[in-house]
Design a protein around this motif. Structure first.
Motif, short mmCIF file in Angstrom:
data_model
loop_
_atom_site.label_atom_id
_atom_site.label_comp_id
_atom_site.label_asym_id
_atom_site.label_seq_id
_atom_site.Cartn_x
_atom_site.Cartn_y
_atom_site.Cartn_z
N ALA A 97 -0.90 16.15 -31.65
CA ALA A 97 -0.67 17.23 -32.63
C ALA A 97 -1.94 18.05 -32.85
O ALA A 97 -1.89 19.29 -32.89
CB ALA A 97 -0.19 16.63 -33.95
N ASN A 98 -3.09 17.38 -32.97
CA ASN A 98 -4.35 18.09 -33.24
C ASN A 98 -4.76 18.98 -32.08
O ASN A 98 -5.12 20.15 -32.27
CB ASN A 98 -5.46 17.08 -33.53
N GLN A 144 -13.87 28.23 -32.40
CA GLN A 144 -13.02 28.48 -33.56
C GLN A 144 -13.75 28.15 -34.86
O GLN A 144 -13.71 28.92 -35.82
CB GLN A 144 -11.73 27.67 -33.45
N LYS A 151 -3.24 26.05 -28.72
CA LYS A 151 -2.45 27.22 -29.09
C LYS A 151 -3.34 28.33 -29.65
O LYS A 151 -3.20 29.49 -29.29
CB LYS A 151 -1.38 26.84 -30.11
N ALA A 152 -4.26 27.94 -30.55
CA ALA A 152 -5.15 28.94 -31.17
C ALA A 152 -6.06 29.61 -30.14
O ALA A 152 -6.38 30.79 -30.25
CB ALA A 152 -5.97 28.28 -32.26
N GLN A 197 -2.72 22.23 -31.57
CA GLN A 197 -3.13 23.33 -32.44
C GLN A 197 -4.33 24.07 -31.85
O GLN A 197 -4.37 25.31 -31.84
CB GLN A 197 -3.48 22.80 -33.84
#
Length: 328
Positions: A314-315, A178, A321-322, A318
């Motif tokens: 939380a990190n 990413q 999901k991405a 993300q």
């Protein structure tokens, strides 16, 4: 009307018994630990999680005044060990020596959950160890920038090994893709050991992981390290830049190894564990041993560890999901 003599005798006997029991109970609560303490480890013997547990057990025993036993319960992405500690009596004698990948990534990728965050209470973090980016000897790249350029110039050719779908290595690879704007082929293995063997054999191009299992091969020149995925360089690899220094500060994948107790463990017991673990982790001997293993002695109290868990959840959610990484 006064009670009869037999009744007065019975009442007196009950009162005496009560007075004897209460101090004994109070003494039992204050005597922790009165027997050996077990650290349940979610991996097989070998590897950084097991090493962390054994380092802690060896140093913590004399401070606690009782032996500390390591019990390896590998498998199920950490769920077997977590389930065993969840079901244990919350008395401080069965604790979970947890690995961050299992604590904050496995729950995001497990279809049928066998435990919840509320089943445990944080005690203390002991070690932190960034992932390192390691490539096979023959790959024609010497820096992280060159690796990303090579991947872009050879789409679909570069592959990376992980210890399984949804493992920390897998999601670290997804994070690098990413941030670097490139794609690699993910090759999952059943553990770091098989992945390392194929990397040494040239069947895969690169992998990620904490330094200890790779250090002998790095020192022998059989593997090359491109970067450390943390905020600081490793003392054991002083010439290897961080991903931030290489221009990719968002590629940050530091593993941590922490102690958790079953929920409802009495506060005095947790408080003693917190104090004694702090004594161990902040000792020069423990810090030196951690550094030799490519890790950092990183004490964090329960509140800090709890905040770290929430932030990492939380990190990584993300990233997962991405990358569209699916639960198995």
């Amino acid at each position: 009307m006064q009670p009869s003599f037999p009744r007065r005798l019975a009442l007196a006997t009950l009162a005496a018994a009560a007075c004897a029991v209460l101090p004994a109970a109070a003494l039992a609560q204050g005597a922790y630990p009165a027997k050996p303490v077990t650290l349940v480890v979610p991996t097989a013997a070998g590897g950084t999680t097991d090493l962390s547990a054994r380092m802690l057990a060896q140093a913590l025993g004399p401070v606690l005044g009782q032996s500390v036993v390591v019990d390896n319960k590998g498998g199920g992405n950490g769920n077997i060990a977590a389930g065993a500690v969840k079901r244990a009596e919350p008395d401080g004698y069965t604790l979970l020596m947890q690995y961050s990948g299992y604590h904050v990534i496995s729950p995001l990728l497990t279809a049928q959950k066998t435990w919840d965050m509320g089943d445990f209470q944080p005690v203390a973090n002991m070690l932190s160890a960034p992932q390192i980016i390691v490539v096979r000897e023959g790959l024609p790249v010497k820096t992280l920038g060159e690796l990303i350029a090579y991947a872009k110039a050879n789409p679909g050719k570069l592959n990376y090994a992980s210890s399984g779908n949804g493992s920390l290595q897998h999601v670290t690879g997804a994070m690098l893709e990413q941030q670097g704007g490139m794609k690699m082929v993910h090759v999952p293995y059943k553990g770091t050991g098989p992945a390392l063997q194929d990397l040494l054999g040239g069947q895969v191009d690169l992998t990620f992981g904490t330094a200890p299992p790779f250090m002998p091969h790095i020192q022998a020149g059989k593997l090359r390290v491109l970067a450390v995925t943390g905020k600081e360089r490793l003392p054991s690899l002083p010439n290897v830049p961080t991903t931030a220094e290489a221009g990719y500060p968002q590629v940050n994948a530091t593993s941590w190894f922490a102690l958790f107790a079953p929920a409802n463990t009495p506060k005095p017991v947790v408080d003693k564990l917190v104090a004694d673990v702090r004594t161990v982790v902040q000792s020069p001997a423990f810090q030196q041993k951690a550094q030799e293993q490519g890790a950092t002695a990183d004490y964090q109290a329960p509140q800090q560890l709890g905040a770290r868990v929430k932030s990492d959840l939380a990190n990584w959610a993300q990233v997962i999901k991405a990358a569209n990484i699916q639960a198995e």
